[in-house]
Design a protein around this motif. Structure first.
Motif, PDB file in Angstrom:
ATOM      1  N   ILE A   1      15.295 -27.451   5.959  1.00 49.84           N
ATOM      2  CA  ILE A   1      14.695 -27.902   4.693  1.00 49.84           C
ATOM      3  C   ILE A   1      14.099 -29.301   4.852  1.00 49.84           C
ATOM      4  O   ILE A   1      13.012 -29.580   4.345  1.00 49.84           O
ATOM      5  CB  ILE A   1      15.741 -27.840   3.554  1.00 49.84           C
ATOM      6  CG1 ILE A   1      16.064 -26.371   3.249  1.00 49.84           C
ATOM      7  CG2 ILE A   1      15.249 -28.565   2.314  1.00 49.84           C
ATOM      8  CD1 ILE A   1      17.308 -26.177   2.396  1.00 49.84           C
ATOM      9  N   ALA A   2      14.800 -30.167   5.588  1.00 51.11           N
ATOM     10  CA  ALA A   2      14.292 -31.520   5.837  1.00 51.11           C
ATOM     11  C   ALA A   2      12.977 -31.492   6.612  1.00 51.11           C
ATOM     12  O   ALA A   2      12.205 -32.447   6.575  1.00 51.11           O
ATOM     13  CB  ALA A   2      15.330 -32.341   6.597  1.00 51.11           C
ATOM     14  N   ARG A   3      12.723 -30.393   7.316  1.00 53.46           N
ATOM     15  CA  ARG A   3      11.494 -30.232   8.088  1.00 53.46           C
ATOM     16  C   ARG A   3      10.490 -29.338   7.351  1.00 53.46           C
ATOM     17  O   ARG A   3       9.561 -28.802   7.944  1.00 53.46           O
ATOM     18  CB  ARG A   3      11.835 -29.662   9.465  1.00 53.46           C
ATOM     19  CG  ARG A   3      12.526 -30.700  10.341  1.00 53.46           C
ATOM     20  CD  ARG A   3      13.371 -30.084  11.430  1.00 53.46           C
ATOM     21  NE  ARG A   3      13.977 -31.109  12.263  1.00 53.46           N
ATOM     22  CZ  ARG A   3      15.080 -31.792  11.920  1.00 53.46           C
ATOM     23  NH1 ARG A   3      15.699 -31.550  10.781  1.00 53.46           N
ATOM     24  NH2 ARG A   3      15.560 -32.719  12.729  1.00 53.46           N
ATOM     25  N   ASN A   4      10.702 -29.173   6.058  1.00 51.75           N
ATOM     26  CA  ASN A   4       9.808 -28.403   5.182  1.00 51.75           C
ATOM     27  C   ASN A   4       9.688 -26.935   5.576  1.00 51.75           C
ATOM     28  O   ASN A   4       8.615 -26.337   5.469  1.00 51.75           O
ATOM     29  CB  ASN A   4       8.421 -29.046   5.099  1.00 51.75           C
ATOM     30  CG  ASN A   4       8.482 -30.419   4.483  1.00 51.75           C
ATOM     31  OD1 ASN A   4       9.113 -30.608   3.444  1.00 51.75           O
ATOM     32  ND2 ASN A   4       7.879 -31.397   5.142  1.00 51.75           N
TER      33      ASN A   4
ATOM     34  N   ALA B   1      24.475 -26.922   7.874  1.00 51.31           N
ATOM     35  CA  ALA B   1      23.782 -27.990   8.607  1.00 51.31           C
ATOM     36  C   ALA B   1      22.410 -27.526   9.083  1.00 51.31           C
ATOM     37  O   ALA B   1      21.435 -28.279   9.026  1.00 51.31           O
ATOM     38  CB  ALA B   1      24.630 -28.464   9.785  1.00 51.31           C
ATOM     39  N   GLY B   2      22.322 -26.289   9.536  1.00 49.81           N
ATOM     40  CA  GLY B   2      21.043 -25.741   9.971  1.00 49.81           C
ATOM     41  C   GLY B   2      20.054 -25.598   8.834  1.00 49.81           C
ATOM     42  O   GLY B   2      18.869 -25.917   8.977  1.00 49.81           O
TER      43      GLY B   2
ATOM     44  N   ILE C   1       9.415 -17.915   6.387  1.00 48.29           N
ATOM     45  CA  ILE C   1      10.838 -17.975   6.063  1.00 48.29           C
ATOM     46  C   ILE C   1      11.636 -18.121   7.358  1.00 48.29           C
ATOM     47  O   ILE C   1      11.313 -17.492   8.369  1.00 48.29           O
ATOM     48  CB  ILE C   1      11.321 -16.688   5.351  1.00 48.29           C
ATOM     49  CG1 ILE C   1      10.598 -16.488   4.020  1.00 48.29           C
ATOM     50  CG2 ILE C   1      12.829 -16.705   5.114  1.00 48.29           C
ATOM     51  CD1 ILE C   1      10.887 -15.143   3.369  1.00 48.29           C
ATOM     52  N   LEU C   2      12.705 -18.899   7.276  1.00 45.31           N
ATOM     53  CA  LEU C   2      13.706 -18.960   8.332  1.00 45.31           C
ATOM     54  C   LEU C   2      15.000 -18.418   7.752  1.00 45.31           C
ATOM     55  O   LEU C   2      15.529 -18.962   6.783  1.00 45.31           O
ATOM     56  CB  LEU C   2      13.910 -20.398   8.819  1.00 45.31           C
ATOM     57  CG  LEU C   2      15.077 -20.613   9.795  1.00 45.31           C
ATOM     58  CD1 LEU C   2      14.875 -19.809  11.080  1.00 45.31           C
ATOM     59  CD2 LEU C   2      15.254 -22.093  10.095  1.00 45.31           C
ATOM     60  N   LEU C   3      15.491 -17.329   8.318  1.00 40.01           N
ATOM     61  CA  LEU C   3      16.770 -16.757   7.893  1.00 40.01           C
ATOM     62  C   LEU C   3      17.875 -17.506   8.628  1.00 40.01           C
ATOM     63  O   LEU C   3      17.956 -17.443   9.860  1.00 40.01           O
ATOM     64  CB  LEU C   3      16.828 -15.265   8.227  1.00 40.01           C
ATOM     65  CG  LEU C   3      15.712 -14.403   7.652  1.00 40.01           C
ATOM     66  CD1 LEU C   3      15.832 -12.974   8.174  1.00 40.01           C
ATOM     67  CD2 LEU C   3      15.729 -14.438   6.141  1.00 40.01           C
TER      68      LEU C   3
ATOM     69  N   THR D   1      13.972 -21.689   3.750  1.00 35.77           N
ATOM     70  CA  THR D   1      15.111 -20.970   4.307  1.00 35.77           C
ATOM     71  C   THR D   1      15.615 -19.910   3.334  1.00 35.77           C
ATOM     72  O   THR D   1      15.388 -19.995   2.130  1.00 35.77           O
ATOM     73  CB  THR D   1      16.276 -21.924   4.636  1.00 35.77           C
ATOM     74  OG1 THR D   1      16.780 -22.478   3.424  1.00 35.77           O
ATOM     75  CG2 THR D   1      15.837 -23.029   5.583  1.00 35.77           C
ATOM     76  N   LEU D   2      16.320 -18.944   3.900  1.00 37.45           N
ATOM     77  CA  LEU D   2      16.929 -17.888   3.102  1.00 37.45           C
ATOM     78  C   LEU D   2      18.232 -17.498   3.777  1.00 37.45           C
ATOM     79  O   LEU D   2      18.266 -17.290   4.987  1.00 37.45           O
ATOM     80  CB  LEU D   2      15.986 -16.684   3.030  1.00 37.45           C
ATOM     81  CG  LEU D   2      16.215 -15.655   1.942  1.00 37.45           C
ATOM     82  CD1 LEU D   2      15.986 -16.261   0.557  1.00 37.45           C
ATOM     83  CD2 LEU D   2      15.277 -14.473   2.142  1.00 37.45           C
ATOM     84  N   ARG D   3      19.297 -17.425   2.991  1.00 37.70           N
ATOM     85  CA  ARG D   3      20.598 -17.002   3.503  1.00 37.70           C
ATOM     86  C   ARG D   3      20.689 -15.481   3.482  1.00 37.70           C
ATOM     87  O   ARG D   3      19.965 -14.802   2.759  1.00 37.70           O
ATOM     88  CB  ARG D   3      21.721 -17.554   2.625  1.00 37.70           C
ATOM     89  CG  ARG D   3      21.832 -19.036   2.610  1.00 37.70           C
ATOM     90  CD  ARG D   3      22.968 -19.433   1.709  1.00 37.70           C
ATOM     91  NE  ARG D   3      22.950 -20.862   1.467  1.00 37.70           N
ATOM     92  CZ  ARG D   3      23.807 -21.479   0.697  1.00 37.70           C
ATOM     93  NH1 ARG D   3      24.749 -20.795   0.064  1.00 37.70           N
ATOM     94  NH2 ARG D   3      23.736 -22.779   0.535  1.00 37.70           N
TER      95      ARG D   3
END
Length: 162
Positions: free
Chosen positions: A104-107, A98-99, A91-93, A110-112
């Motif tokens: 997501i474009a790099r698979n 834009a980030g 996960i990327l928080l 993500t999580l807000r």
């Protein structure tokens, strides 16, 4: 679970007094040095600067070997996305639109911050999701009220089915 974070989730969670949900949800979190530098910058509150000046044991600061230049993003976001790719993070928080879209474009999953708080509440780690969202909305953290209301509806449905 390997979790990488950008700057904004830390800012929001520290401001509302909920940064400790991170280790309770994920065990550990990794941030790139660029994110640590952003958290420690002079324009941050004393509370945020104090947090990063003496990071907790569950927080690791690690720079990516190489940073992919993504023109529309800041240094912290570029480093966080690069580190997430390099380490194959689960996960990327990250909150900035834009980030998130670049990740997501790099698979990269993500999580807000709002979804992180939702997950913490579902796991029983947050006593009052509505209160946490209200506190977040009352800071300068950019959060859409409609999104918060929808998440609260989903949470109420989850609780009534649980």
């Amino acid at each position: 679970m390997l979790v990488i974070a950008d700057t904004s989730p830390f800012i929001g969670l520290i401001k509302i007094g909920q940064v400790n949900v991170l280790p309770r949800l994920y065990g550990a979190v990794v941030i790139p040095k660029a994110v640590a530098d952003e958290l420690g910058s002079a324009n941050r509150s004393a509370e945020i600067r104090a947090f990063i000046a003496s990071p907790p044991a569950w927080l690791t600061i690690r720079s990516p070997v190489a940073v992919e230049i993504i023109p529309e993003l800041g240094e912290g976001e570029q480093a966080a996305i690069s580190l997430a790719r390099e380490l194959s993070a689960d996960i990327l928080l990250i909150d900035e639109k834009a980030g998130r879209l670049a990740a997501i474009a790099r698979n990269i999953r993500t999580l807000r911050t709002t979804a992180l708080l939702f997950d913490a509440a579902k796991a029983g780690l947050l006593p009052d999701l509505r209160e946490a969202y209200e506190k977040l909305a009352n800071t300068n953290f950019r959060v859409d009220r409609k999104t918060l209301e929808e998440l609260l509806r989903q949470y109420d449905k989850f609780r009534s089915n649980g």
